[in-house]
Design a protein around this motif. Structure first.
Motif, PDB file in Angstrom:
ATOM      1  N   ARG A 222       4.033  -1.800 -15.811  1.00  0.00           N
ATOM      2  CA  ARG A 222       5.141  -2.737 -15.649  1.00  0.00           C
ATOM      3  C   ARG A 222       6.413  -1.994 -15.253  1.00  0.00           C
ATOM      4  NH1 ARG A 222       9.455  -5.163 -18.062  1.00  0.00           N
ATOM      5  NH2 ARG A 222       9.604  -7.406 -17.802  1.00  0.00           N
ATOM      6  N   GLN A 223       6.639  -0.831 -15.860  1.00  0.00           N
ATOM      7  CA  GLN A 223       7.849  -0.060 -15.589  1.00  0.00           C
ATOM      8  C   GLN A 223       7.925   0.349 -14.117  1.00  0.00           C
ATOM      9  OE1 GLN A 223       5.706   0.562 -18.163  1.00  0.00           O
ATOM     10  NE2 GLN A 223       6.990  -0.359 -19.733  1.00  0.00           N
ATOM     11  N   GLU A 224       6.803   0.804 -13.564  1.00  0.00           N
ATOM     12  CA  GLU A 224       6.808   1.222 -12.161  1.00  0.00           C
ATOM     13  C   GLU A 224       7.006   0.027 -11.230  1.00  0.00           C
ATOM     14  OE1 GLU A 224       3.974   4.896 -11.472  1.00  0.00           O
ATOM     15  OE2 GLU A 224       3.065   3.439 -12.871  1.00  0.00           O
ATOM     16  N   TRP A 225       6.364  -1.088 -11.561  1.00  0.00           N
ATOM     17  CA  TRP A 225       6.524  -2.291 -10.742  1.00  0.00           C
ATOM     18  C   TRP A 225       7.974  -2.766 -10.792  1.00  0.00           C
ATOM     19  CZ3 TRP A 225       5.727  -7.533 -13.277  1.00  0.00           C
ATOM     20  CH2 TRP A 225       6.052  -8.565 -12.395  1.00  0.00           C
ATOM     21  N   GLN A 226       8.555  -2.853 -11.987  1.00  0.00           N
ATOM     22  CA  GLN A 226       9.917  -3.346 -12.144  1.00  0.00           C
ATOM     23  C   GLN A 226      10.958  -2.394 -11.549  1.00  0.00           C
ATOM     24  OE1 GLN A 226      10.885  -6.451 -13.623  1.00  0.00           O
ATOM     25  NE2 GLN A 226       8.733  -6.777 -13.198  1.00  0.00           N
ATOM     26  N   ALA A 227      10.574  -1.147 -11.304  1.00  0.00           N
ATOM     27  CA  ALA A 227      11.501  -0.183 -10.704  1.00  0.00           C
ATOM     28  C   ALA A 227      11.730  -0.469  -9.217  1.00  0.00           C
ATOM     29  CB  ALA A 227      10.970   1.237 -10.888  1.00  0.00           C
ATOM     30  N   ILE A 228      10.898  -1.309  -8.618  1.00  0.00           N
ATOM     31  CA  ILE A 228      11.093  -1.686  -7.220  1.00  0.00           C
ATOM     32  C   ILE A 228      12.240  -2.695  -7.171  1.00  0.00           C
ATOM     33  CG2 ILE A 228      10.049  -2.749  -5.192  1.00  0.00           C
ATOM     34  CD1 ILE A 228       7.301  -1.854  -6.396  1.00  0.00           C
ATOM     35  N   SER A 229      13.276  -2.369  -6.425  1.00  0.00           N
ATOM     36  CA  SER A 229      14.481  -3.205  -6.431  1.00  0.00           C
ATOM     37  C   SER A 229      14.342  -4.406  -5.503  1.00  0.00           C
ATOM     38  CB  SER A 229      15.697  -2.376  -6.008  1.00  0.00           C
ATOM     39  OG  SER A 229      15.616  -2.084  -4.627  1.00  0.00           O
TER      40      SER A 229
ATOM     41  N   GLU B 172       0.813  -1.218   0.000  1.00  0.00           N
ATOM     42  CA  GLU B 172       0.000   0.000   0.000  1.00  0.00           C
ATOM     43  C   GLU B 172       0.845   1.265   0.000  1.00  0.00           C
ATOM     44  OE1 GLU B 172      -2.595  -0.798   3.322  1.00  0.00           O
ATOM     45  OE2 GLU B 172      -4.088  -1.734   1.991  1.00  0.00           O
ATOM     46  N   GLN B 173       2.108   1.168   0.346  1.00  0.00           N
ATOM     47  CA  GLN B 173       3.015   2.320   0.310  1.00  0.00           C
ATOM     48  C   GLN B 173       3.629   2.531  -1.076  1.00  0.00           C
ATOM     49  OE1 GLN B 173       5.914   1.734   3.384  1.00  0.00           O
ATOM     50  NE2 GLN B 173       4.409   1.885   5.025  1.00  0.00           N
ATOM     51  N   GLN B 174       3.475   1.563  -1.956  1.00  0.00           N
ATOM     52  CA  GLN B 174       4.070   1.663  -3.293  1.00  0.00           C
ATOM     53  C   GLN B 174       3.154   2.495  -4.190  1.00  0.00           C
ATOM     54  OE1 GLN B 174       7.206   0.474  -3.324  1.00  0.00           O
ATOM     55  NE2 GLN B 174       6.624  -0.041  -1.225  1.00  0.00           N
ATOM     56  N   PRO B 175       3.674   3.553  -4.803  1.00  0.00           N
ATOM     57  CA  PRO B 175       2.827   4.442  -5.607  1.00  0.00           C
ATOM     58  C   PRO B 175       2.110   3.748  -6.773  1.00  0.00           C
ATOM     59  CG  PRO B 175       5.020   5.388  -5.295  1.00  0.00           C
ATOM     60  CD  PRO B 175       5.058   4.001  -4.741  1.00  0.00           C
ATOM     61  N   ALA B 176       2.696   2.716  -7.350  1.00  0.00           N
ATOM     62  CA  ALA B 176       2.102   2.058  -8.519  1.00  0.00           C
ATOM     63  C   ALA B 176       1.122   0.946  -8.147  1.00  0.00           C
ATOM     64  CB  ALA B 176       3.201   1.486  -9.419  1.00  0.00           C
ATOM     65  N   TYR B 177       1.012   0.628  -6.875  1.00  0.00           N
ATOM     66  CA  TYR B 177       0.155  -0.475  -6.414  1.00  0.00           C
ATOM     67  C   TYR B 177      -1.319  -0.097  -6.553  1.00  0.00           C
ATOM     68  CZ  TYR B 177      -2.058  -3.671  -3.069  1.00  0.00           C
ATOM     69  OH  TYR B 177      -2.866  -4.593  -2.460  1.00  0.00           O
ATOM     70  N   LEU B 178      -2.092  -0.995  -7.184  1.00  0.00           N
ATOM     71  CA  LEU B 178      -3.519  -0.755  -7.386  1.00  0.00           C
ATOM     72  C   LEU B 178      -4.414  -1.723  -6.622  1.00  0.00           C
ATOM     73  CD1 LEU B 178      -3.522  -0.064 -11.226  1.00  0.00           C
ATOM     74  CD2 LEU B 178      -3.590   1.610  -9.364  1.00  0.00           C
ATOM     75  N   GLY B 179      -3.857  -2.791  -6.090  1.00  0.00           N
ATOM     76  CA  GLY B 179      -4.664  -3.757  -5.341  1.00  0.00           C
ATOM     77  C   GLY B 179      -4.187  -5.171  -5.609  1.00  0.00           C
ATOM     78  N   ARG B 180      -4.770  -6.120  -4.868  1.00  0.00           N
ATOM     79  CA  ARG B 180      -4.385  -7.510  -5.059  1.00  0.00           C
ATOM     80  C   ARG B 180      -5.529  -8.427  -4.654  1.00  0.00           C
ATOM     81  NH1 ARG B 180      -0.889  -9.659   0.000  1.00  0.00           N
ATOM     82  NH2 ARG B 180      -2.235  -8.743   1.553  1.00  0.00           N
TER      83      ARG B 180
END
Length: 153
Positions: free
Chosen positions: A100-107, A72-80
């Motif tokens: 995909r780009q925002e998700w893959q940017a999480i290291s 929930e702290q990740q800006p690109a997160y929309l739900g699960r």
């Protein structure tokens, strides 16, 4: 007036429908909150985990306690969505990301400590000391093209 041409016209219209490219209309297939733009379909991270019946409740608690707040702290997160297959004793996790780009940017360096807390939460709940009590068995990704919700949802 032209009864001989009616079957020909019907065939032509059917051919146009079949051959024309289909496109999913964001307004009719998904709420605007779940689908930012028609040009950027939502990316779905798809995970399958080995979740034996004995660990199911601990898995759900650890997901809620550890992964949910972090996601929930990740800006690109929309739900699960979390599912459990009782016959296969598998958990299925579908995480929706804005892109995909925002998700893959999480290291991996950001994810590793969260995974360590997840494992610790499961081990604490079960009294175990496993290095990976809920192993990942499959990971993939896809694009959300349509999402149907019940009318009363």
């Amino acid at each position: 007036m032209f009864p001989r041409f009616a079957p020909l016209l019907a065939c032509c219209l059917a051919g146009l429908l079949i051959l024309s490219p289909w496109r999913v209309d964001a307004a009719s297939s998904a709420s605007t909150a779940d689908r930012p733009t028609a040009q950027a379909p939502i990316t779905v991270e798809m995970l399958r985990l080995a979740v034996p019946v004995a660990l199911r409740d601990a898995w759900l608690s650890a997901e809620a306690e550890v992964w949910k707040p972090w996601l929930e702290q990740q800006p690109a997160y929309l739900g699960r969505d979390l599912y459990w297959d009782s016959q296969q004793e598998e958990g299925h996790v579908f995480i929706r990301w804005r892109s995909r780009q925002e998700w893959q940017a999480i290291s991996e360096a950001e994810v590793a400590p969260v995974q360590a807390r997840f494992v610790a939460a499961i081990n604490q709940a079960t009294g175990g000391n496993d290095e990976d009590p809920i192993p990942l068995t499959f990971a993939s990704q896809g694009l959300l093209l349509a999402r149907d919700l019940p009318r009363d949802a």
